[in-house]
Design a protein around this motif. Structure first.
Motif, short mmCIF file in Angstrom:
data_model
loop_
_atom_site.label_atom_id
_atom_site.label_comp_id
_atom_site.label_asym_id
_atom_site.label_seq_id
_atom_site.Cartn_x
_atom_site.Cartn_y
_atom_site.Cartn_z
N ASN A 70 -11.41 -0.09 1.75
CA ASN A 70 -10.30 -1.03 1.90
C ASN A 70 -8.80 -0.78 2.61
N ARG B 138 0.90 -1.17 -0.07
CA ARG B 138 0.16 0.06 0.23
C ARG B 138 0.96 1.54 -0.03
N GLY C 37 -7.55 2.26 0.04
CA GLY C 37 -6.51 1.46 -0.33
C GLY C 37 -5.44 2.37 0.71
N GLN D 228 -0.02 4.13 -1.52
CA GLN D 228 -1.49 5.45 -0.71
C GLN D 228 -1.34 5.82 0.24
#
Length: 490
Positions: free
Chosen positions: A298, A212, A258, A215
């Motif tokens: 998410n 991730r 994300g 993000q």
């Protein structure tokens, strides 16, 4: 060459308040002051300002009103409200109308202002780095994009595990190994440790070592925000959801879709909010305050606390089901008193950083100063150490920082540990013959005085009311020598 200091603007219609805040921040930042909104806007038009501290109650114009305009005209400036309000709805209105980074309630503590300013200027720089890299990626030809991405990787590298400074045999090594191993697995991690041990730094390293990493990462201090505000901060709210909600707010969990969110000081949230947080962790859904719309996000959730969360569960203050939702893996950061082998590298890294920040050249520490630093327990951990190194750097007259620049309580604690002496209050309560207890205190006083006098025995003897021969006899009696001071020779 002197490093450029970050610009801070302080706005308040009370001259005394402006003067006090400017004095607190003036050692570390280039501080500009304004006694009203009109003067503040002129300064913003002509000076490079990274963060603005603004009082909420001003006769000419409220802080929220001014910072709302600042947000529209200079959106990159990080905005901080200083307020006497304690009602949550007032604070929610201030934060959401003007895009406030942080609110500080009165009476404030100087360290609180400094930490807020440091965080705000760091955020400003990160935003600029992100915007610049994003623009370069858009404009770069395909052949040049690889070079831009490489520079982007260097920015991300500032948050990898190597940024946790440690020695080859440090107890942090195993913790970092486990954290690196779990980083790429999308599971929750609970980070435990005393205040100032680097829990947020470890969380950032986990995020930027994960899949991730491209993000967003957000950290929110759950213990410093009331329930109503925390719910709005995380889940967002609709316009008109409550008094003061003049605009819609997108919550951090939605913004971080994300990415990763660190819930810092999770052990301080109320039982009522524990239920709301548990529902999100179970369902992966958020519902903004005042809205019937449910949205799936998410987000990887990391949590941190200085409390022993398992003990809080047993005491009934923290929900057991929420505890297990947060703890697929638990990492415990040791305090500095258990990382004495790391202190040399960590102290030098802090000095290098602070020297560049303040534009004051410094090469390192004397052996005696390092001995004191390694012997002291540092109850405030890295934050206390950073404050001490800052103080030494500011007061230093040369390129090597000596033990005479250390705060008295650091020298006292180091001498007590090394001379096997005790602080006065402890010696009073200690058991044993009076003669032994007095000798422990005498050895402590001798060690402290010698360090403070830079081991000038003539000056120390004069201060203690002893002859030089008498002082030498006492040093021999207690086995006190400069070469063996603080338990190690350097």
């Amino acid at each position: 060459m002197t490093a450029t200091r970050a610009g801070i603007l302080v706005v308040d219609d009370e001259p005394r308040s402006v003067e006090v805040i400017a004095r607190v921040l003036g050692e570390d930042f280039d501080v500009h002051t304004a006694l009203g909104a009109a003067e503040a806007l002129k300064i913003l038009e002509n000076e490079w300002i990274q963060a603005i501290f603004c009082d909420q109650r001003m006769a000419e114009r409220s802080g929220v009103d001014l910072l709302t305009e600042v947000r529209a005209r200079w959106p990159e400036v990080v905005r901080i409200i200083v307020t006497g309000y304690t009602d949550p709805t007032d604070m929610i209105g201030a934060i959401n109308d003007a895009g406030i980074y942080q609110f500080i309630t009165k009476p404030w503590h100087p360290d609180q202002l400094l930490l807020a300013a440091q965080g705000a200027t760091r955020l400003y720089q990160l935003q600029r780095d992100h915007d610049r890299l994003s623009l370069e990626l858009k404009l770069a030809a395909p052949a040049a994009q690889a070079r831009v991405l490489e520079r982007h990787e260097k920015v991300l590298a500032n948050f990898h595990f190597d940024t946790l400074v440690r020695a080859p045999d440090s107890p942090l090594n195993e913790i970092c190994r486990q954290a690196a191993q779990v980083a790429t697995f999308d599971i929750p991690v609970l980070i435990l440790g005393e205040t100032g041990t680097g829990k947020e730094l470890l969380a950032r390293a986990i995020h930027y070592s994960s899949l991730r990493s491209e993000q967003p990462f957000f950290a929110v201090n759950c213990g410093a925000i009331p329930d109503e505000l925390l719910e709005s901060e995380l889940f967002g709210h609709k316009k008109g959801a409550f008094t003061g909600a003049h605009t819609q707010r997108i919550g951090l969990l939605d913004q971080a879709d994300g990415g990763t969110v660190l819930l810092d000081e999770i052990g301080d949230i109320t039982p009522a909010f524990q239920v709301k947080l548990l529902r999100f962790l179970q369902e992966g859904e958020i519902r903004p305050v005042g809205s019937n719309e449910v949205r799936r996000v998410n987000v990887r959730v990391l949590a941190a606390t200085h409390r022993e969360l398992a003990c809080e569960v047993r005491a009934g203050r923290f929900r057991e089901d929420l505890y297990y939702r947060l703890t697929a893996l638990t990492l415990t950061l040791p305090p500095l008193r258990e990382r004495r082998g790391d202190l040399r590298a960590l102290t030098q890294r802090l000095l290098d950083h602070l020297s560049a920040t303040h534009g004051k050249r410094a090469k390192g520490f004397t052996a005696e100063a390092l001995g004191c630093i390694e012997a002291y327990d540092w109850p405030g951990n890295v934050r206390e150490l950073q404050n001490e190194v800052t103080r030494m750097l500011v007061l230093a007259g040369g390129e090597h920082l000596g033990a005479d620049l250390l705060s008295p309580h650091v020298v006292h604690g180091a001498a007590a540990a090394s001379a096997k002496a005790m602080p006065f209050e402890t010696a009073i309560r200690d058991s044993g013959p009076l003669k032994d207890r007095i000798e422990r205190m005498e050895a402590l006083i001798l060690m402290e005085t010698l360090v403070r006098c830079r081991w000038n025995k003539s000056r120390a003897a004069e201060e203690l009311g002893l002859s030089r021969v008498g002082l030498r006899a006492k040093l021999e009696r207690y086995g006190i020598a400069r070469e063996g001071a603080f338990g190690r020779s350097h």
